[in-house]
Design an enzyme around this catalytic site. Structure first.
Site, PDB file in Angstrom:
ATOM      1  N   MET A  87       0.848  -1.203   0.000  1.00 37.82           N
ATOM      2  CA  MET A  87       0.000   0.000   0.000  1.00 37.82           C
ATOM      3  C   MET A  87       0.879   1.247   0.000  1.00 37.82           C
ATOM      4  SD  MET A  87      -2.710  -1.393   2.861  1.00 37.82           S
ATOM      5  CE  MET A  87      -1.533  -1.532   4.181  1.00 37.82           C
ATOM      6  N   ASP A  88       1.435   1.555  -1.169  1.00 41.62           N
ATOM      7  CA  ASP A  88       2.442   2.615  -1.239  1.00 41.62           C
ATOM      8  C   ASP A  88       1.818   3.965  -1.605  1.00 41.62           C
ATOM      9  OD1 ASP A  88       5.006   3.429  -0.994  1.00 41.62           O
ATOM     10  OD2 ASP A  88       5.618   2.880  -3.017  1.00 41.62           O
TER      11      ASP A  88
END
Ligand SMILES: CC(C)=CCC/C(C)=C/CC/C(C)=C/COP(=O)(O)OP(=O)(O)O
Length: 269
Positions: free
Chosen positions: A41-42
Site C-alpha cells: 500500500m504505497d
C-alpha cells in the site's frame, strides 16, 4: 429535505455501482480467479502531501482504500489477501511518526473485528505475520485478540504483515530448520521444503498477484521467497486512490499470463 434527496441519490449511485461490479465479476469469472492477492500500500504520505493533509490522514485514507479493496476481493471470491502494513524498516522513521502509525494500526485492528465489520461479514480469519515482539504492547495485544476472535472463520483469510521483512522471515525459517535438524527431527540435509514450511507465510499458498501502487516496481523486502511466479502489477495511483478498475485490470493481466505462469510454476516442482 435536501439531505434526504442527497442520501437517496447516493444510495441509488451505490446500487448502480454494485450492479456494474456484479456484471464485471461475472465476465471476469469466466477466466481463472486468483486465489491469493497481496498488496503493497504505497503512497499514503504522498497522498496526504498532495491534498494538504496531515500525514496521519494519508494513512486513514489508506485504511479506507484497504477496506474497499478487501470487499471487492472477497466479493470476487479471492480467498486469501495479504497486506504489507508496516515493515521492520519503517521503525527507522521519526519516532512520533512510528507512534502515530502504531496508534492508528491499533485502532484499525479493533475496528476490523467489530461485529458489523468486514471481517465478520465475509467470515475472514485474520493472521498477523512478522516479528510481533517488535510491536508496542497495545498493538501486540490487539493483534492477538483479533487472531483469537477470528480463529474459527474459514471462508477467507487476511494476513497482515507487520514488523515484517522477507529477509527477516527467511533468516528465521533457516535458523528454525537448523535447530530442527540439530534436534534430530530429520536426518537428510535441509532442503527448500524444510525452510518453506517454517516461513511465517506457510499459512497461505504463494501469491498469484502482488499489487504495488504509486508506480513502483520494487518488492521492498516483501514476500520475496514466495513470489518467484507471481505477477507484479504496479498502477501509478497512490494507494488511497486505488479503485475497483485497478483490481479488475490486475486480474485480467493475471488471466492473460496464467498459462505461462502455471507452466513455470509446474516446471519448478
Ligand atoms: C489494521 C491495519 C491493517 C492497518 C493498516 C493501516 C495502514 C493503511 C498502514 C499503512 C502504513 C504504511 C507504512 C503505508 C505506506 O505508505 P508510506 O507511508 O510509505 O507513504 P509514501 O510512500 O507516500 O511515503
Amino acid at each position: 429535505m435536501e439531505k434526504q434527496i442527497r442520501s437517496g441519490a447516493s444510495q441509488l449511485i451505490e446500487g448502480f455501482c454494485s450492479f456494474l461490479r456484479k456484471c464485471i465479476y461475472s465476465i471476469i469469472s469466466i477466466g481463472p480467479i486468483p486465489k491469493h492477492i497481496a498488496f503493497i500500500m504505497d503512497g499514503n504520505r504522498r497522498y496526504a502531501k498532495c491534498h494538504n493533509l496531515e500525514e496521519g490522514s494519508g494513512h486513514r485514507a489508506g485504511f479506507s482504500a484497504l477496506t474497499k479493496m478487501l470487499k471487492y476481493c472477497y466479493e470476487l471470491n479471492v480467498k486469501c489477501i495479504t497486506i504489507y502494513a508496516f515493515s521492520i524498516d519503517n521503525f527507522k522513521r521519526r519516532p512520533e511518526e512510528v507512534q502515530s502509525t502504531m496508534n492508528l494500526i491499533q485502532e484499525k485492528i479493533e475496528s476490523l473485528i467489530e461485529e458489523e465489520g468486514i471481517v465478520n461479514h465475509y467470515g475472514v480469519k485474520v493472521n498477523f505475520i512478522g516479528d510481533l515482539s517488535l510491536l508496542t504492547e497495545p498493538v501486540k495485544l490487539a493483534a492477538e485478540r483479533a487472531m483469537i476472535a477470528t480463529s474459527c472463520n474459514s471462508r477467507a483469510v487476511l494476513s497482515i504483515c507487520i514488523a515484517y521483512t522477507s529477509t527477516n522471515e527467511i533468516v528465521r525459517a533457516v535458523e528454525k530448520s537448523c535447530i530442527a535438524k540439530r534436534d534430530g527431527e530429520f536426518s537428510s540435509s535441509i532442503d527448500v521444503a524444510d525452510v518453506d514450511r517454517r516461513m511465517y507465510m506457510a499459512v497461505a499458498d504463494d501469491p498469484d498477484i502482488i499489487i504495488r501502487t504509486s508506480g513502483e516496481t520494487r518488492l521492498s523486502n516483501f514476500l520475496m521467497w514466495q513470489s518467484a511466479y507471481t505477477l507484479l502489477y504496479s498502477p501509478r495511483v497512490l494507494w488511497p486512490d486505488i479503485g475497483f478498475w485497478h483490481l479488475a485490470s490486475s486480474i485480467m493481466d493475471f488471466q492473460r499470463n496464467f498459462a505461462y505462469l502455471e507452466k513455470k510454476r509446474r516446471q519448478s516442482l
